[in-house]
Design a protein around this motif. Sequence first.
Motif, PDB file in Angstrom:
ATOM      1  N   LEU A  92       1.080   6.967  -6.605  1.00 18.72           N
ATOM      2  CA  LEU A  92      -0.010   7.906  -6.879  1.00 18.72           C
ATOM      3  C   LEU A  92       0.400   9.342  -6.586  1.00 18.72           C
ATOM      4  O   LEU A  92      -0.011  10.269  -7.287  1.00 18.72           O
ATOM      5  CB  LEU A  92      -1.245   7.526  -6.061  1.00 18.72           C
ATOM      6  CG  LEU A  92      -1.978   6.263  -6.505  1.00 18.72           C
ATOM      7  CD1 LEU A  92      -3.083   5.911  -5.520  1.00 18.72           C
ATOM      8  CD2 LEU A  92      -2.544   6.437  -7.893  1.00 18.72           C
ATOM      9  N   SER A  93       1.223   9.545  -5.555  1.00 23.06           N
ATOM     10  CA  SER A  93       1.653  10.910  -5.243  1.00 23.06           C
ATOM     11  C   SER A  93       2.625  11.437  -6.299  1.00 23.06           C
ATOM     12  O   SER A  93       2.635  12.632  -6.594  1.00 23.06           O
ATOM     13  CB  SER A  93       2.285  10.968  -3.855  1.00 23.06           C
ATOM     14  OG  SER A  93       3.524  10.282  -3.842  1.00 23.06           O
ATOM     15  N   LEU A  94       3.450  10.560  -6.852  1.00 27.30           N
ATOM     16  CA  LEU A  94       4.346  11.000  -7.919  1.00 27.30           C
ATOM     17  C   LEU A  94       3.552  11.351  -9.181  1.00 27.30           C
ATOM     18  O   LEU A  94       3.924  12.258  -9.921  1.00 27.30           O
ATOM     19  CB  LEU A  94       5.366   9.906  -8.233  1.00 27.30           C
ATOM     20  CG  LEU A  94       6.437   9.667  -7.164  1.00 27.30           C
ATOM     21  CD1 LEU A  94       7.272   8.450  -7.526  1.00 27.30           C
ATOM     22  CD2 LEU A  94       7.319  10.881  -6.999  1.00 27.30           C
ATOM     23  N   LYS A  95       2.462  10.644  -9.381  1.00 30.94           N
ATOM     24  CA  LYS A  95       1.622  10.922 -10.552  1.00 30.94           C
ATOM     25  C   LYS A  95       0.916  12.272 -10.420  1.00 30.94           C
ATOM     26  O   LYS A  95       0.780  13.010 -11.389  1.00 30.94           O
ATOM     27  CB  LYS A  95       0.596   9.808 -10.712  1.00 30.94           C
ATOM     28  CG  LYS A  95      -0.278   9.954 -11.914  1.00 30.94           C
ATOM     29  CD  LYS A  95      -1.258   8.804 -12.007  1.00 30.94           C
ATOM     30  CE  LYS A  95      -2.187   9.001 -13.183  1.00 30.94           C
ATOM     31  NZ  LYS A  95      -3.189   7.927 -13.241  1.00 30.94           N
ATOM     32  N   SER A  96       0.466  12.604  -9.195  1.00 27.24           N
ATOM     33  CA  SER A  96      -0.292  13.835  -9.010  1.00 27.24           C
ATOM     34  C   SER A  96       0.574  15.025  -8.594  1.00 27.24           C
ATOM     35  O   SER A  96       0.054  16.111  -8.411  1.00 27.24           O
ATOM     36  CB  SER A  96      -1.380  13.617  -7.954  1.00 27.24           C
ATOM     37  OG  SER A  96      -0.788  13.438  -6.690  1.00 27.24           O
ATOM     38  N   PHE A 127       0.826  -1.206   0.000  1.00 27.40           N
ATOM     39  CA  PHE A 127       0.000   0.000   0.000  1.00 27.40           C
ATOM     40  C   PHE A 127       0.861   1.258   0.000  1.00 27.40           C
ATOM     41  O   PHE A 127       0.541   2.242  -0.676  1.00 27.40           O
ATOM     42  CB  PHE A 127      -0.925   0.007   1.219  1.00 27.40           C
ATOM     43  CG  PHE A 127      -1.735   1.258   1.345  1.00 27.40           C
ATOM     44  CD1 PHE A 127      -2.770   1.508   0.470  1.00 27.40           C
ATOM     45  CD2 PHE A 127      -1.444   2.193   2.328  1.00 27.40           C
ATOM     46  CE1 PHE A 127      -3.509   2.684   0.571  1.00 27.40           C
ATOM     47  CE2 PHE A 127      -2.172   3.359   2.429  1.00 27.40           C
ATOM     48  CZ  PHE A 127      -3.208   3.599   1.554  1.00 27.40           C
ATOM     49  N   GLY A 128       1.976   1.244   0.744  1.00 25.36           N
ATOM     50  CA  GLY A 128       2.878   2.399   0.758  1.00 25.36           C
ATOM     51  C   GLY A 128       3.487   2.667  -0.605  1.00 25.36           C
ATOM     52  O   GLY A 128       3.617   3.812  -1.028  1.00 25.36           O
ATOM     53  N   ASP A 149       6.332   0.681   7.419  1.00 27.91           N
ATOM     54  CA  ASP A 149       6.006  -0.674   6.997  1.00 27.91           C
ATOM     55  C   ASP A 149       7.235  -1.563   6.928  1.00 27.91           C
ATOM     56  O   ASP A 149       7.159  -2.758   7.194  1.00 27.91           O
ATOM     57  CB  ASP A 149       5.290  -0.653   5.657  1.00 27.91           C
ATOM     58  CG  ASP A 149       3.978   0.109   5.737  1.00 27.91           C
ATOM     59  OD1 ASP A 149       3.441   0.229   6.852  1.00 27.91           O
ATOM     60  OD2 ASP A 149       3.511   0.591   4.700  1.00 27.91           O
ATOM     61  N   VAL A 150       8.371  -0.987   6.566  1.00 20.65           N
ATOM     62  CA  VAL A 150       9.614  -1.759   6.578  1.00 20.65           C
ATOM     63  C   VAL A 150       9.946  -2.183   8.008  1.00 20.65           C
ATOM     64  O   VAL A 150      10.365  -3.317   8.261  1.00 20.65           O
ATOM     65  CB  VAL A 150      10.767  -0.948   5.943  1.00 20.65           C
ATOM     66  CG1 VAL A 150      12.116  -1.587   6.206  1.00 20.65           C
ATOM     67  CG2 VAL A 150      10.540  -0.805   4.451  1.00 20.65           C
ATOM     68  N   VAL A 151       9.730  -1.285   8.970  1.00 21.18           N
ATOM     69  CA  VAL A 151       9.981  -1.619  10.374  1.00 21.18           C
ATOM     70  C   VAL A 151       9.027  -2.722  10.829  1.00 21.18           C
ATOM     71  O   VAL A 151       9.432  -3.663  11.522  1.00 21.18           O
ATOM     72  CB  VAL A 151       9.844  -0.360  11.264  1.00 21.18           C
ATOM     73  CG1 VAL A 151       9.872  -0.723  12.735  1.00 21.18           C
ATOM     74  CG2 VAL A 151      10.955   0.626  10.952  1.00 21.18           C
ATOM     75  N   ILE A 152       7.760  -2.643  10.433  1.00 19.81           N
ATOM     76  CA  ILE A 152       6.795  -3.678  10.811  1.00 19.81           C
ATOM     77  C   ILE A 152       7.165  -5.015  10.172  1.00 19.81           C
ATOM     78  O   ILE A 152       7.112  -6.063  10.813  1.00 19.81           O
ATOM     79  CB  ILE A 152       5.370  -3.255  10.393  1.00 19.81           C
ATOM     80  CG1 ILE A 152       4.892  -2.088  11.244  1.00 19.81           C
ATOM     81  CG2 ILE A 152       4.394  -4.418  10.527  1.00 19.81           C
ATOM     82  CD1 ILE A 152       3.590  -1.485  10.772  1.00 19.81           C
ATOM     83  N   PHE A 161       6.237   8.144   1.852  1.00 16.42           N
ATOM     84  CA  PHE A 161       7.551   7.678   2.288  1.00 16.42           C
ATOM     85  C   PHE A 161       7.561   7.347   3.780  1.00 16.42           C
ATOM     86  O   PHE A 161       8.232   6.404   4.206  1.00 16.42           O
ATOM     87  CB  PHE A 161       8.634   8.711   1.955  1.00 16.42           C
ATOM     88  CG  PHE A 161       9.066   8.660   0.517  1.00 16.42           C
ATOM     89  CD1 PHE A 161       9.729   7.562   0.014  1.00 16.42           C
ATOM     90  CD2 PHE A 161       8.791   9.709  -0.344  1.00 16.42           C
ATOM     91  CE1 PHE A 161      10.123   7.497  -1.311  1.00 16.42           C
ATOM     92  CE2 PHE A 161       9.178   9.662  -1.668  1.00 16.42           C
ATOM     93  CZ  PHE A 161       9.843   8.552  -2.152  1.00 16.42           C
ATOM     94  N   LEU A 162       6.825   8.093   4.584  1.00 16.30           N
ATOM     95  CA  LEU A 162       6.713   7.759   6.009  1.00 16.30           C
ATOM     96  C   LEU A 162       5.990   6.425   6.197  1.00 16.30           C
ATOM     97  O   LEU A 162       6.376   5.612   7.048  1.00 16.30           O
ATOM     98  CB  LEU A 162       5.984   8.866   6.761  1.00 16.30           C
ATOM     99  CG  LEU A 162       6.777  10.155   6.977  1.00 16.30           C
ATOM    100  CD1 LEU A 162       5.899  11.225   7.617  1.00 16.30           C
ATOM    101  CD2 LEU A 162       7.985   9.892   7.857  1.00 16.30           C
ATOM    102  N   THR A 163       4.953   6.197   5.415  1.00 19.62           N
ATOM    103  CA  THR A 163       4.250   4.921   5.470  1.00 19.62           C
ATOM    104  C   THR A 163       5.173   3.790   5.061  1.00 19.62           C
ATOM    105  O   THR A 163       5.208   2.735   5.705  1.00 19.62           O
ATOM    106  CB  THR A 163       3.024   4.946   4.542  1.00 19.62           C
ATOM    107  OG1 THR A 163       2.173   6.024   4.920  1.00 19.62           O
ATOM    108  CG2 THR A 163       2.247   3.657   4.595  1.00 19.62           C
TER     109      THR A 163
END
Length: 115
Positions: free
Chosen positions: A80-84, A73-74, A100-103, A94-96
Amino acid sequence: MKFFKKNEKKETVKLPMGRKSKRAMAVYAALVLCLTCFTTTALAANDPITVVNNLSDFIFRLIRAVGMILLGFGIVQIGLSLKSHDPSQRANGFLTLAGDVVITFAKEILTLITG
């Protein structure tokens, strides 16, 4: 002298996620769950420590599965953010991704800390 701006209305806009993207995300989530959770073997033993270790391994595999789903999902969120061209959404993506890498690697991080 004003320190705070009042009544400043900021609108948040959801990034579009089409039908194909939603379906791909659902297939990815199902695949990760199948590969990580359903292949776990539960071995019974007479030693209680072995039972606790097996349960711990199962829980950490479940956490890893959730982390992999959120990692996907991240990556989608960053794409999507790079597209918009939205910098705040990109920062959130990037924070997500970092969280998620830590999880995903929680067990390895804990074994590295505890030795």
